[in-house]
Motif scaffolding. Structure first.
Motif, mmCIF file in Angstrom:
data_model
loop_
_atom_site.group_PDB
_atom_site.id
_atom_site.type_symbol
_atom_site.label_atom_id
_atom_site.label_comp_id
_atom_site.label_asym_id
_atom_site.label_seq_id
_atom_site.Cartn_x
_atom_site.Cartn_y
_atom_site.Cartn_z
ATOM 1 N N UNK A 152 -16.970 4.019 1.305
ATOM 2 C CA UNK A 152 -17.094 4.028 2.764
ATOM 3 C C UNK A 152 -16.126 4.999 3.432
ATOM 4 N N UNK A 153 -15.066 5.367 2.735
ATOM 5 C CA UNK A 153 -13.985 6.131 3.348
ATOM 6 C C UNK A 153 -14.294 7.626 3.288
ATOM 7 N N UNK A 154 -14.473 8.229 4.452
ATOM 8 C CA UNK A 154 -14.783 9.665 4.510
ATOM 9 C C UNK A 154 -13.525 10.519 4.539
ATOM 10 N N UNK A 155 -12.408 9.951 4.999
ATOM 11 C CA UNK A 155 -11.150 10.704 5.103
ATOM 12 C C UNK A 155 -10.043 9.736 5.491
ATOM 13 N N UNK A 156 -8.804 10.177 5.271
ATOM 14 C CA UNK A 156 -7.634 9.413 5.702
ATOM 15 C C UNK A 156 -6.762 10.309 6.569
ATOM 16 N N UNK A 157 -6.459 9.829 7.750
ATOM 17 C CA UNK A 157 -5.520 10.506 8.662
ATOM 18 C C UNK A 157 -4.254 9.664 8.653
ATOM 19 N N UNK A 158 -3.176 10.247 8.185
ATOM 20 C CA UNK A 158 -1.977 9.468 7.911
ATOM 21 C C UNK A 158 -0.813 9.900 8.803
ATOM 22 N N UNK A 159 -0.441 9.020 9.734
ATOM 23 C CA UNK A 159 0.725 9.256 10.586
ATOM 24 C C UNK A 159 1.792 8.226 10.229
ATOM 25 N N UNK A 160 2.650 8.586 9.279
ATOM 26 C CA UNK A 160 3.738 7.708 8.841
ATOM 27 C C UNK A 160 3.214 6.380 8.305
ATOM 28 N N UNK A 161 2.235 6.505 7.405
ATOM 29 C CA UNK A 161 1.720 5.344 6.693
ATOM 30 C C UNK A 161 2.083 5.453 5.225
ATOM 31 N N UNK A 162 2.945 4.589 4.746
ATOM 32 C CA UNK A 162 3.567 4.779 3.437
ATOM 33 C C UNK A 162 2.779 4.144 2.296
ATOM 34 N N UNK A 163 2.879 4.751 1.108
ATOM 35 C CA UNK A 163 2.266 4.201 -0.099
ATOM 36 C C UNK A 163 3.109 4.479 -1.336
ATOM 37 N N UNK A 164 4.397 4.783 -1.143
ATOM 38 C CA UNK A 164 5.283 5.155 -2.253
ATOM 39 C C UNK A 164 6.676 4.562 -2.024
ATOM 40 N N UNK A 165 7.308 4.157 -3.121
ATOM 41 C CA UNK A 165 8.680 3.657 -3.016
ATOM 42 C C UNK A 165 9.610 4.732 -2.458
ATOM 43 N N UNK A 166 9.313 5.978 -2.779
ATOM 44 C CA UNK A 166 10.143 7.080 -2.294
ATOM 45 C C UNK A 166 10.109 7.191 -0.778
ATOM 46 N N UNK A 167 9.117 6.578 -0.150
ATOM 47 C CA UNK A 167 8.979 6.677 1.295
ATOM 48 C C UNK A 167 9.599 5.548 2.076
#
Length: 320
Positions: A152-167
């Protein structure tokens, strides 16, 4: 002479006094006209979800997923500016914005459950294909939905949305103590986040000029966080956030396997999610439209115009 003046005033009244001004008026009309944002509600398994919607549903859809301590209100600029080109939907999570605020005895305030509620909301809206814009809490909610429905996902627009421990930045220090040992002491240490000054800090820390941020943002959040049981519910979510970190490997695998078109529009001075969080996506996504802004956690507040134009060009480029 009097007749000439009278004729000029009539022409002026009807907006056609010269060809040049008429052209300018036409240009202004085209650039400022937007589709009206509507404010709706939908029952999702007994919980009323409030949401903002704008644009034509026949156009590409972007689902706007907000962060803490905000609501769909944080996307007001996006809704107002992009509604001519896209179909935009911005829901408020349970306990946030204008959605229902059920007691914790009646609703399980975890990221798993909120994501399930929003996923069901999107299904009830009949959405089968959409981009997601994620920020802060919008990331763990959005990535749960994306991993459940990658098709269902056509794209991701990411404004400071984290998915890493480094973040995970230094601002998580007190929350990490809560994760290690939840007591009244570790809970009370987080209460300043709910004060008016603490909320203002979240919006203005790392900005170039705090006067660029509308103070209505944190005052509105303060009113909602001053409701009975609001502190407890949000501390429950702070505590549950550690379960998001456990899912990071799964989300990273989703990125590697699916390579969704990814736009990064990141405020580099975010104390919660610094630029290292944006950099980390480069390990798993081969092609990124990568943009870093000299601002804080709520980058749309200070750099909304530039970010929105990036979103427009990114989304329009998907089908080229």
């Amino acid at each position: 002479m009097k007749k000439a003046i009278t004729l000029y005033l009539i022409l002026l009244l009807f907006g056609c006094h010269t060809d040049t001004t008429s052209k300018n008026n036409t240009i202004t009309s085209k650039t400022t006209k937007t589709e009206t944002t509507t404010y709706k509600k939908l029952d999702v398994n007994g919980v009323t979800i409030a949401y903002r919607e704008a644009g034509n549903p026949d156009k590409p859809t972007i689902v706007l997923l907000h962060g803490f301590p905000s609501s769909s209100h944080q996307y007001r600029k996006v809704l107002n500016t992009l509604s001519n080109d896209f179909h935009l939907i911005a829901p408020d999570y349970p306990g946030f914005g204008n959605s229902d605020f059920p007691l914790s005895t009646d609703y399980d305030y975890t990221f798993d459950n909120i994501a399930t509620t929003i996923d069901t909301f999107l299904e009830l809206k009949g959405l089968q294909s959409y981009a997601i814009m994620i920020q802060d809490y919008g990331a763990p909610i959005g990535f749960r939905i994306a991993t459940a429905h990658p098709e269902k996902i056509t794209a991701i627009i990411n404004q400071n949305g984290n998915a890493y421990k480094a973040g995970l930045g230094d601002a998580w220090a007190d929350t990490r103590l809560l994760w290690a040992n939840r007591t009244k002491t570790t809970e009370d240490a987080l209460l300043p986040a709910f004060t008016l000054q603490g909320l203002k800090w979240q919006y203005t820390h790392g900005t170039r000029n705090s006067e660029n941020v509308n103070p209505d943002t944190w005052h509105l959040d303060y009113l909602r966080l001053s409701r009975p049981n609001a502190h407890k519910v949000n501390i429950d979510l702070f505590y549950d956030y550690q379960n998001n970190i456990k899912l990071y490997p799964e989300w990273q695998q989703y990125l590697r396997d699916n390579q969704p078109p990814l736009l990064i529009v990141w405020g580099k001075n975010d104390a919660f999610f610094p630029e290292s969080g944006a950099e980390a996506f480069k390990k798993d996504v081969k092609k990124i439209d990568y943009n870093i802004y000299n601002t804080g956690h709520f980058a749309l507040e200070e750099d909304g115009e530039a970010i929105i134009e990036k979103i427009r060009s990114f989304m329009k480029g998907l089908n080229k």
